[in-house]
Design an enzyme around this catalytic site. Structure first.
Site, short mmCIF file in Angstrom:
data_model
loop_
_atom_site.label_atom_id
_atom_site.label_comp_id
_atom_site.label_asym_id
_atom_site.label_seq_id
_atom_site.Cartn_x
_atom_site.Cartn_y
_atom_site.Cartn_z
N ALA A 9 0.82 -1.19 0.09
CA ALA A 9 0.02 0.05 -0.05
C ALA A 9 0.85 1.27 0.03
O ALA A 9 0.48 2.28 -0.37
CB ALA A 9 -0.83 0.02 1.22
N HIS A 12 -4.09 -10.13 -3.77
CA HIS A 12 -5.17 -9.68 -2.97
C HIS A 12 -6.36 -9.18 -3.64
O HIS A 12 -7.23 -8.32 -3.12
CB HIS A 12 -4.84 -8.42 -1.59
CG HIS A 12 -3.91 -9.05 -0.64
ND1 HIS A 12 -3.14 -8.23 -0.03
CD2 HIS A 12 -3.55 -10.31 -0.38
CE1 HIS A 12 -2.32 -9.28 0.83
NE2 HIS A 12 -2.67 -10.33 0.44
N THR A 52 0.43 5.70 -1.43
CA THR A 52 0.11 6.69 -0.70
C THR A 52 0.36 8.06 -1.36
O THR A 52 -0.52 9.11 -1.41
CB THR A 52 0.79 6.69 0.84
OG1 THR A 52 2.13 6.57 0.38
CG2 THR A 52 0.29 5.45 1.84
P1 NAD Z 1 0.77 -1.67 5.09
O1 NAD Z 1 -0.31 -0.62 5.27
O2 NAD Z 1 0.89 -2.61 6.18
O3 NAD Z 1 2.11 -1.00 5.16
C1 NAD Z 1 2.62 0.12 4.09
C2 NAD Z 1 4.00 0.49 4.41
O4 NAD Z 1 4.25 1.52 3.52
C3 NAD Z 1 4.04 1.10 5.77
O5 NAD Z 1 5.14 0.56 6.46
C4 NAD Z 1 4.37 2.57 5.55
O6 NAD Z 1 5.34 3.16 6.51
C5 NAD Z 1 5.18 2.73 4.34
N1 NAD Z 1 4.67 3.87 3.30
C6 NAD Z 1 3.55 4.67 3.26
N2 NAD Z 1 3.70 5.49 2.18
C7 NAD Z 1 4.96 5.27 2.05
C8 NAD Z 1 5.73 6.13 1.17
N3 NAD Z 1 5.26 7.31 0.70
N4 NAD Z 1 7.27 6.05 0.96
C9 NAD Z 1 7.88 4.92 1.72
N5 NAD Z 1 6.99 4.28 2.61
C10 NAD Z 1 5.69 4.42 2.82
O7 NAD Z 1 0.54 -2.35 3.80
P2 NAD Z 1 0.85 -3.62 3.11
O8 NAD Z 1 1.86 -4.44 3.53
O9 NAD Z 1 0.56 -3.56 1.52
O10 NAD Z 1 -0.44 -4.38 3.90
C11 NAD Z 1 -1.83 -3.88 3.70
C12 NAD Z 1 -2.90 -4.64 3.12
O11 NAD Z 1 -3.92 -3.63 2.67
C13 NAD Z 1 -2.44 -5.35 1.65
O12 NAD Z 1 -2.70 -6.51 1.76
C14 NAD Z 1 -3.26 -4.46 0.70
O13 NAD Z 1 -4.02 -5.37 -0.03
C15 NAD Z 1 -4.21 -3.77 1.73
N6 NAD Z 1 -4.29 -2.30 0.85
C16 NAD Z 1 -4.19 -1.70 -0.61
C17 NAD Z 1 -4.18 -0.54 -0.56
C18 NAD Z 1 -3.92 -0.10 -2.10
O14 NAD Z 1 -4.50 -0.82 -2.94
N7 NAD Z 1 -3.49 0.91 -2.44
C19 NAD Z 1 -4.40 0.47 0.20
C20 NAD Z 1 -4.53 -0.03 1.66
C21 NAD Z 1 -4.30 -1.22 1.86
#
Ligand code: NAD
Length: 251
Positions: free
Chosen positions: A23, A122, A27
């Protein structure tokens, strides 16, 4: 030489790269992550409930809320950012074996990856699936029904419960999909994990699987991850800086 320069040299020399994204790579496109400092669950732990399969199937009120939230989500307008675009360069240079993503936003495909290279462990929020008969349709067609007044639209074929075609908590992954991800991890010579806390399993197993098959491992994230012990290089910092530097064209 600093870690980023060493890692960039490894990327340039690699022939079969697997990238695992989470994710955090989206962001900067305006989609919040779950567990980062501004994550959905970090700010509102109750939000986790709506992502749990059992609650979704059992509670019509929760489903109505989920449909309302989907309707008003700003995620539909999100565009790929510089990190997504940089990773496409690896594919253009013929170095990308597979892009394994935990994300459900399809921003990698929108950035220009061949969908055949993208393994969505996912699932995807841009499609719906019937829990009863498995009928799969574009999410926007179901959202049109919600917009027209159906609070919890049933499947038009069997009347079953519709949900987004994503893997909720408590839901099994699609075996062929996670197997394809792990098989790619075993064949790669370099694994890059980007924007994931690497705390969701079995997706996070891509990292140790690649490492034990002999690949070098680069982990790029804004904070430490659960898999840092497997990393040959850790790139701590914003992905909008580390990923473009990592994927830059060789001079
Ligand atoms: P997570 O939320 O557990 O971890 C995200 C990581 O990214 C965090 O450690 C955070 O510090 C880091 N991060 C965020 N923005 C950043 C940036 N700009 N630069 C550097 N690091 C950054 O996410 P995950 O490990 O993908 O697990 C979450 C689950 O949620 C996944 O299985 C996914 O399916 C789902 N999810 C998906 C989305 C999406 O599709 N965009 C969004 C939210 C959650």
């Amino acid at each position: 030489m600093d870690d980023l320069s060493v890692a960039a040299q490894w990327v340039q020399a690699a022939q079969r790269i697997v990238v695992l994204t989470g994710a955090g790579i989206s962001t900067d496109s305006g989609i919040p992550d779950f567990r980062g400092p501004n994550g959905v669950w970090t700010k509102n732990p109750a939000a986790e409930k709506a992502s749990t399969l059992q609650h979704y199937l059992e509670d019509p009120e929760l489903r109505k809320l989920a449909w309302r939230n989907r309707l008003t989500s700003t995620t539909w307008e999100a565009q790929p950012n510089v990190a997504h675009h940089s990773l496409v360069e690896l594919e253009r240079r013929g170095q990308l074996l597979a892009l394994v993503t935990q994300n459900i936003d399809e921003l990698h495909q929108r950035a220009g990856h061949d969908p055949a290279k993208v393994i969505e462990v996912h699932g995807t929020m841009r499609w719906s699936r019937c829990w009863g008969c498995n009928d799969r349709r574009p999410m926007q067609s179901v959202l049109d029904r919600v917009r027209a007044g159906e609070e919890d639209p049933p499947c038009e074929l069997c009347g079953g419960i519709l949900k987004s075609d994503t893997i909720s908590f408590g839901q099994a992954l699609v075996p062929e999909v996670i197997e394809a991800a792990l098989a790619a991890a075993e064949r790669c010579d370099l694994l890059v994990a980007a924007g994931s806390s690497l705390s969701v399993f079995p997706a996070a197993n891509v990292v140790p699987r690649a490492k034990s098959a002999g690949a070098k491992v680069i982990i790029a994230n804004g904070e430490p991850t659960k898999m840092d012990r497997f990393a040959d290089r850790l790139l701590l910092g914003p992905l909008s800086e580390t990923i473009p530097a990592l994927c830059a064209n060789p001079d």
